[in-house]
Every structure is written in C-alpha cells, then in structure tokens.
Enzyme design. Structure first.
Site, short mmCIF file in Angstrom:
data_model
loop_
_atom_site.label_atom_id
_atom_site.label_comp_id
_atom_site.label_asym_id
_atom_site.label_seq_id
_atom_site.Cartn_x
_atom_site.Cartn_y
_atom_site.Cartn_z
CG ASP A 171 -2.40 4.94 0.26
OD1 ASP A 171 -1.70 4.47 -0.81
OD2 ASP A 171 -2.72 4.11 0.99
CG ASP A 217 -5.58 2.69 2.51
OD1 ASP A 217 -5.38 2.42 1.44
OD2 ASP A 217 -4.29 3.29 3.10
CG ASN A 234 -4.20 3.34 -2.74
OD1 ASN A 234 -3.65 2.43 -3.30
ND2 ASN A 234 -4.59 3.12 -1.37
CB THR A 281 -2.72 1.33 5.69
OG1 THR A 281 -3.54 2.82 5.75
CG2 THR A 281 -3.01 0.49 6.91
CG PHE A 298 1.53 1.04 -4.45
CD1 PHE A 298 1.00 1.80 -3.56
CD2 PHE A 298 2.09 1.59 -5.63
CE1 PHE A 298 0.69 3.24 -4.17
CE2 PHE A 298 1.84 2.69 -5.86
CZ PHE A 298 1.05 3.61 -5.12
CG ASN A 299 1.60 0.94 1.09
OD1 ASN A 299 0.95 1.47 0.05
ND2 ASN A 299 0.87 0.09 1.66
CG HIS A 321 -3.34 -5.53 0.28
ND1 HIS A 321 -2.36 -6.49 -0.09
CD2 HIS A 321 -3.71 -5.15 -0.97
CE1 HIS A 321 -2.73 -6.69 -1.39
NE2 HIS A 321 -3.34 -5.96 -1.84
CG ASP A 322 -4.21 -0.61 3.76
OD1 ASP A 322 -4.60 0.08 2.78
OD2 ASP A 322 -3.12 -1.13 3.46
O1 RIB Z 1 0.27 -2.76 -1.94
C1 RIB Z 1 -0.85 -2.79 -1.42
C2 RIB Z 1 -0.89 -1.36 -0.65
O2 RIB Z 1 -0.90 -0.28 -1.66
C3 RIB Z 1 -2.25 -1.15 0.14
O3 RIB Z 1 -1.92 -0.33 1.24
C4 RIB Z 1 -3.13 -0.49 -0.91
O4 RIB Z 1 -4.09 0.52 -0.32
C5 RIB Z 1 -2.13 0.41 -1.64
O5 RIB Z 1 -1.82 1.58 -0.90
CA CA Z 2 -3.20 1.72 1.61
#
Ligand code: RIB
Ligand code: CA
Length: 313
Positions: A12, A17, A41, A125, A166-167, A239-240
């Site tokens: 996203d 990403d 996102n 991701t 979040f994801n 993160h990704d």
């Molecule tokens: O919590 C972090 C994740 O949420 C990452 O993948 C960021 O791109 C968002 O998608």
């Molecule tokens: Ca992401």
C-alpha cells in the site's frame, strides 16, 4: 548465482513500501513477477497510482494490478496522517509509463502462481486482504506458494491501537486466514521494524550516491524521519523493507519460531498478533517472527541497494 526467488510484491505505497520495492528490485536474488496494490496507507486509487509511479521510477517492468477496495469484513481505514494526502508525499515522481492489468490483483496473483514452474514467494507489506482473498478463492494454489513474508503485527505492542499494528488492524480476518493457512510465514512485526531505525547520517549516505533513485529514496527516508521524530521516535522505523531483508539477508536478523494467533474480536485487542513467547502453548509454531536486526547492516543494505540504479533517469 543460485536460481532467483520468484516474488509477488503486494503493498500500500506508502514510503516504506516504496523503499521495500526498491530493495527487492535491486537484489539479484529476487525475480519480481507481479506487483499488486491494497488499500491501507491511502485509498486503493492512490496506492495504485503510487505503485505505477514507483515502478516507472525504478524501472520495474512486470504486470501491476489493483487489489480489493476494502478489507474482507471491516470498513476501510487509511493512514493519510502518516504518508500524506497522496500516500507518498515528498519528492516529485514520474508519471506512469505503464498501464494496469485488466484483471484484479487476486486474479493476477492466481495466474502468476498457476503458470509458474516453481513456487512463488509473496511479500506483503500492507493490509493482508489480497493475499487472504487469494488463499480462500484458490485454495488449490497453496501448494505453489513458497511462503508469505509480511510486514505486520507486533508481539509486544501495537502502533495503531495499544495492541494492534496498522496492517493487521485494517484487516484482522485476512491475517487470521494467513496464520491458519499452514503456509511458511515470516512476520516482520514492530518488534523488529521499530529497531530498523534510519537516521539523518544514513539517508545522507543514500543521497550522496547521487543517482535519481538515490535522491528520491533519500527524500522518502527524510520524510519518514521527520514524521516519526515528531512522534518522539529517535529515528525512522522503516518497516516494510525488513520483509524483503528476510529473503535476501536473513543474516542481519534474529528470528524465532512462534505460534501466533490473530485476535479478530476484543473490544481493546482486535487486530493483535498474540504470540506464544514462552513456548508453552500446545499449538505448534506457525510463523517465523523476526525479533531483532543488525541496524547498521540494514542501513548499509539500503545504501548498497540504491547504488545498483543507473545514473540516468
Ligand atoms: O505499521 C506499519 C505499516 O503500516 C507499514 O507497512 C506502513 O507502510 C503501513 O502500511
Ligand atoms: Ca505498507
């Protein structure tokens, strides 16, 4: 060089990403077979437009398809506050040089997997909606999926609620399907991604590489750094790219086999990745959970990755 790992990248974009896709495209170990987009996102329209621009910038030429517009059960949730109105605020990007596939993401994933001579690795991701929909729609293809390396979750804590990352929180039902699937899962959760911190000295090294991709990646990192500094982070938790690092440089990571359940109910804990840290559960481990990272080695990996891009636009 050993045979490349064929991968499908689902995400996203989203600054991190985009950096994950840059890392994947730079690696001689990976062969990107398709890119698919999900809502997270930002809205699906925005993440898909961003995906086309990222692929144009990076010179990624593979089928690109738009994913599911909403999570499997929950209403859509976006993170415009983090990645901006466009979902990829910051540096100017080229307009897309390619068209989307006519078919949707799940159908494209199924086509690539069905037609492949070898099992396909999925790198996811964003929210896990497309991948989970693939698994429930085409269960017969599971035997041709090498595994799922995903950024999502956090055994110790969340980042969108106290308990949920979040994801996973966007689509807990999707993550639950994946973690029950029996497929090899690598979980790059907050336990490791919040240690994958990038600082100004790191993104200045990236910028100094000097080619067009390096300059854009440095701006993406700087954008992410500035946002997270305002939240009180020491650096940018990128993160990704950790989900890609797990495939190309597992030597940089500390990984534990663990049983992980996904909370799909719960007033306070919906979306939580509930990990059996003590190993006392009767349930067998169903994931390789990444717990730590060689941060300096990770920063070096990003610098080396941008060096592989040409000096020309
Ligand atoms: O919590 C972090 C994740 O949420 C990452 O993948 C960021 O791109 C968002 O998608
Ligand atoms: Ca992401």
């Amino acid at each position: 060089m050993a045979d490349k790992i064929p991968v499908i990248l689902d995400g996203d974009p989203g600054h991190d990403d985009a950096i994950a896709w840059m890392l994947a495209a730079s690696s001689p170990m990976l062969d990107i077979k398709a890119i698919t987009t999900c809502c997270g996102n930002q809205t699906l329209e925005k993440t898909t437009y961003n995906a086309l621009r990222i692929c144009t910038l990076l010179g990624i030429r593979c089928p690109i398809a738009k994913g599911r517009p909403t999570p499997m059960v929950a209403p859509p949730m976006t993170a415009g506050a983090v990645h901006g109105e466009s979902g990829l605020d910051g540096p100017k990007l080229p307009e897309p040089e390619m068209e989307l596939e006519e078919i949707g993401a799940v159908e494209l994933m199924a086509k690539i997997i069905r037609e492949s001579d070898e099992p396909i690795q999925i790198v996811a991701t964003g929210p896990q909606t497309n991948v989970a929909t693939l698994l429930v729609t085409y269960p017969e293809l599971k035997e041709k999926i090498r595994g799922i390396s995903l950024m999502g979750g956090g055994i110790a804590y969340g980042n969108w609620s106290c308990a949920a990352e979040f994801n996973i929180l966007v689509d807990p039902e999707a993550a639950d399907i994946e973690f029950r699937s029996g497929l090899p899962i690598i979980m790059a959760g907050l336990d490791v991604t919040e240690k994958a911190l990038i600082f100004p000295e790191d993104f200045e090294r990236v910028r100094a590489v000097g080619n067009p991709v390096a300059k854009v990646v440095a701006e993406w990192l700087e954008f992410f750094y500035k946002f997270h500094r305002e939240l009180g982070y020491e650096g940018a938790p990128v993160h990704d790219p950790v989900a890609v690092t797990a495939l190309i440089r597992p030597d940089l990571l500390e990984i534990r086999d663990m049983h992980v359940d996904i909370e799909t109910k719960g007033e306070y804990c919906r979306g939580m990745t509930v990990g059996d840290m003590r190993g006392g559960s009767t349930a067998k481990p169903n994931a390789k959970v990444i717990m730590n990272i060689d941060r300096d080695g990770f920063a070096d990996l990003l610098v080396e990755a941008v060096k592989t891009y040409s000096k020309e636009v």
